[in-house]
Scaffold this active site. Structure first.
Site, PDB file in Angstrom:
ATOM      1  N   LYS A  35      11.886  13.666  37.015  1.00  0.00           N
ATOM      2  CA  LYS A  35      10.939  14.367  36.129  1.00  0.00           C
ATOM      3  C   LYS A  35      10.345  15.628  36.740  1.00  0.00           C
ATOM      4  O   LYS A  35      10.002  16.550  36.018  1.00  0.00           O
ATOM      5  CB  LYS A  35       9.831  13.422  35.685  1.00  0.00           C
ATOM      6  CG  LYS A  35       8.860  13.025  36.776  1.00  0.00           C
ATOM      7  CD  LYS A  35       7.872  11.981  36.269  1.00  0.00           C
ATOM      8  CE  LYS A  35       6.880  11.656  37.360  1.00  0.00           C
ATOM      9  NZ  LYS A  35       6.430  10.261  37.328  1.00  0.00           N
ATOM     10  N   ARG A 128      -3.699   2.544  36.244  1.00  0.00           N
ATOM     11  CA  ARG A 128      -2.952   3.324  35.271  1.00  0.00           C
ATOM     12  C   ARG A 128      -2.248   2.284  34.410  1.00  0.00           C
ATOM     13  O   ARG A 128      -2.918   1.400  33.891  1.00  0.00           O
ATOM     14  CB  ARG A 128      -2.012   4.345  35.936  1.00  0.00           C
ATOM     15  CG  ARG A 128      -1.695   5.493  34.952  1.00  0.00           C
ATOM     16  CD  ARG A 128      -0.788   6.575  35.534  1.00  0.00           C
ATOM     17  NE  ARG A 128       0.600   6.147  35.664  1.00  0.00           N
ATOM     18  CZ  ARG A 128       1.575   6.919  36.135  1.00  0.00           C
ATOM     19  NH1 ARG A 128       1.316   8.154  36.514  1.00  0.00           N
ATOM     20  NH2 ARG A 128       2.805   6.462  36.233  1.00  0.00           N
TER      21      ARG A 128
HETATM   22  C1  LIG Z   1       6.695   9.604  38.392  1.00  0.00           C
HETATM   23  C2  LIG Z   1       6.845   8.140  38.534  1.00  0.00           C
HETATM   24  C3  LIG Z   1       7.439   7.615  39.681  1.00  0.00           C
HETATM   25  C4  LIG Z   1       7.895   8.472  40.837  1.00  0.00           C
HETATM   26  O1  LIG Z   1       6.796   8.824  41.619  1.00  0.00           O
HETATM   27  P1  LIG Z   1       6.974   9.724  42.966  1.00  0.00           P
HETATM   28  O2  LIG Z   1       5.630   9.678  43.571  1.00  0.00           O
HETATM   29  O3  LIG Z   1       7.391  11.072  42.527  1.00  0.00           O
HETATM   30  O4  LIG Z   1       8.001   9.033  43.786  1.00  0.00           O
HETATM   31  C5  LIG Z   1       7.596   6.241  39.751  1.00  0.00           C
HETATM   32  N1  LIG Z   1       7.169   5.437  38.760  1.00  0.00           N
HETATM   33  C6  LIG Z   1       6.581   5.897  37.643  1.00  0.00           C
HETATM   34  C7  LIG Z   1       6.133   4.954  36.597  1.00  0.00           C
HETATM   35  C8  LIG Z   1       6.390   7.274  37.490  1.00  0.00           C
HETATM   36  O5  LIG Z   1       5.806   7.745  36.390  1.00  0.00           O
END
Ligand SMILES: *Cc1c(COP(=O)(O)O)cnc(C)c1O
Length: 353
Positions: A35, A128
């Site tokens: 993302k 969250r």
């Molecule tokens: C963005 C995201 C991740 C990845 O997080 P990083 O800190 O970039 O490794 C993992 N799980 C969820 C649910 C996310 O939204």
């Protein structure tokens, strides 16, 4: 034309190889999270070539782009009721915490003769997404009894909203919950997902319970460090992305404006310290393109002064060399800057081998 991001493919390859190997060696599967670079195909292709079996993103638009790579796709953000069709069309697995959404996914998948995988998210304190741990066993039974769905596993997200760090305690809680679901339903879960890039440190230290067999990794792969203690990961690099922008004005000016101070372009009342005359460069990049305070010049003497929608002002008084109008400034980027550079249509992307 500038501004642009130079994507260093060699560095990305190096980072993906090392981290995927470190995880595999410990029996951990990885959802490679795309993302931060809007699932840019040139970059996602590198992930796939380096052995990624799963590509994960928070947006169905991005997952659709990833379809051509023929990897399993995971939706990270909880599905919206208004996008159920897209979720089933463009992902094989999604993370979920709401029964109403789960039932809609089941109906849509069954209507298309598909089986959609569900990972139930549990909240272990970060506040969250996620169900309370006590609600997970019943939700698991619901998934198992819903046509069109498969229960792929459970997962937790930490260090996002509340900044709660992964620990032996919360990881063991997740592991115990997984054991309980497996025993009660006489099944094996494919994924017990222990978090994001903030769980790498606990993985490398060998402190993850053996039941935890998956991480979802984004930032670490592109920045070469874990995100709990901000430690570099041996062998990985932070030069995957370089931001470049052009100087359009370079003049000595006072550090305090002249006249009565009102509000700036974004409704804030600015304050100034008088540091005398400074050499100020205006660079052709603004809030529409980039998170300005997420840029770090390769010339450590160059400091951000401020900016607006289309302009960013840097102080070049203490720069390491002489610059002129038309010169290009180069920057390292933090997570927010990478994210915004990729979402801005004004920032060109250049790929280097
Ligand atoms: C963005 C995201 C991740 C990845 O997080 P990083 O800190 O970039 O490794 C993992 N799980 C969820 C649910 C996310 O939204």
């Amino acid at each position: 034309m500038y501004p642009r991001v130079v994507v260093n493919k060699k560095s990305l390859r190096q980072n993906h190889k090392i981290l995927l190997e470190e995880a595999a060696r410990r029996g951990i599967s990885v959802f490679v999270v795309t993302k931060v670079y809007t699932a840019d195909l040139e970059i996602a292709k590198i992930a796939a070539e380096c052995g990624a079996e799963f590509l994960a993103d928070s947006r169905t638009e991005n997952l659709k782009k990833l379809g051509s790579l023929n990897k399993k796709r995971v939706l990270l953000r909880l599905p919206q009721h208004s996008e159920i069709r897209e979720v089933i069309d463009h992902s094989e697995i999604s993370l979920n915490s709401e029964i109403s959404t789960i039932k809609m996914l089941g109906r849509q998948a069954a209507a298309q003769d598909k089986t959609h995988g569900i990972i139930l998210m549990v909240d272990l304190g970060d506040l969250r997404e996620g169900m309370a741990p006590a609600d997970i066993p019943e939700a698991a039974r619901t998934v198992l009894n819903t046509e069109g769905l498969a229960l792929e596993g459970i997962g937790v997200n930490l260090t996002c909203y509340g900044g709660v760090l992964p620990s032996k305690e919360n990881m063991q809680q997740l592991a115990d919950l997984a054991e309980q679901i497996e025993t009660e339903n006489n099944i094996k879960l494919n994924f017990v997902s222990g978090g994001n890039s903030s769980s790498i440190s606990i993985m490398m230290d060998g402190d993850l319970p053996s039941k935890i067999n998956n991480l979802r990794l984004g930032e670490s792969l592109v920045r070469g460090r874990e995100t709990a203690y901000l430690k570099d990961i041996p062998g990985m690099t932070d030069d995957c992305f370089t931001f470049e922008a052009e100087i359009i004005e370079l003049k000595e000016k006072p550090s305090v404006p002249t006249g009565i101070i009102g509000f700036d372009a974004f409704g804030n009342k600015p304050e100034f310290n008088d540091r005398g005359m400074r050499l100020r460069a205006i660079v052709a990049v603004g809030k529409q393109d980039i998170k300005q305070d997420g840029l770090f010049s390769y010339d450590s003497g160059i400091k951000l002064i401020g900016g607006s929608s289309d302009h960013t002002i840097f102080d070049l008084t203490d720069a390491g060399r002489q610059y002129k109008v038309g010169d290009i400034l180069k920057f390292k980027m933090d997570y927010g800057a990478i994210l915004q550079a990729f979402t801005s249509g004004y920032v060109k992307k250049i790929y280097q081998d």
